[in-house]
Design a protein around this motif. Structure first.
Motif, PDB file in Angstrom:
ATOM      1  N   LEU A   4     -14.698 -37.502  67.352  1.00 40.61           N
ATOM      2  CA  LEU A   4     -15.799 -37.165  68.257  1.00 40.61           C
ATOM      3  C   LEU A   4     -16.254 -38.407  69.037  1.00 40.61           C
ATOM      4  N   ALA A   5     -16.263 -39.538  68.396  1.00 39.25           N
ATOM      5  CA  ALA A   5     -16.631 -40.780  69.077  1.00 39.25           C
ATOM      6  C   ALA A   5     -15.615 -41.104  70.172  1.00 39.25           C
ATOM      7  N   TRP A   6     -14.320 -40.882  69.892  1.00 39.97           N
ATOM      8  CA  TRP A   6     -13.298 -41.141  70.899  1.00 39.97           C
ATOM      9  C   TRP A   6     -13.396 -40.167  72.064  1.00 39.97           C
ATOM     10  N   LEU A   7     -13.891 -38.980  71.839  1.00 37.42           N
ATOM     11  CA  LEU A   7     -14.069 -38.025  72.931  1.00 37.42           C
ATOM     12  C   LEU A   7     -15.300 -38.351  73.781  1.00 37.42           C
ATOM     13  N   LEU A   8     -16.257 -39.052  73.200  1.00 38.03           N
ATOM     14  CA  LEU A   8     -17.456 -39.407  73.948  1.00 38.03           C
ATOM     15  C   LEU A   8     -17.184 -40.520  74.974  1.00 38.03           C
ATOM     16  N   LEU A  11     -16.182 -39.038  78.234  1.00 40.22           N
ATOM     17  CA  LEU A  11     -17.338 -38.313  78.754  1.00 40.22           C
ATOM     18  C   LEU A  11     -18.306 -39.280  79.423  1.00 40.22           C
ATOM     19  N   PHE A  12     -18.624 -40.382  78.756  1.00 35.95           N
ATOM     20  CA  PHE A  12     -19.511 -41.382  79.353  1.00 35.95           C
ATOM     21  C   PHE A  12     -18.888 -42.019  80.592  1.00 35.95           C
TER      22      PHE A  12
END
Length: 65
Positions: A4-8, A11-12
């Motif tokens: 999930l952190a890698w997907l953020l 996104l940012f």
């Protein structure tokens, strides 16, 4: 959770790119108009001082021999 952190991150990055793109594409015509008016005032002032300098030089009498 790590995935999930890698997907953020993308996104940012996409949000940042959208903000930068909207800022880069903003309408700048108002700034150009005021800058051109300032440049015109600058040219007038330089032209007046140049004319005054030429008038002084013509009446200074230092060139007379």
């Amino acid at each position: 959770m790590a995935s999930l952190a890698w997907l953020l991150i993308p996104l940012f990055a996409a949000i940042g790119a959208a903000i930068w793109g909207s800022w880069a594409a903003r309408d700048r015509t108002q700034g150009d108009i005021s800058e051109l008016a300032g440049y015109a005032r600058f040219r007038e002032a330089m032209d007046k001082s140049d004319r005054a300098r030429q008038k002084e030089k013509a009446h200074s009498g230092s060139d007379a021999v």
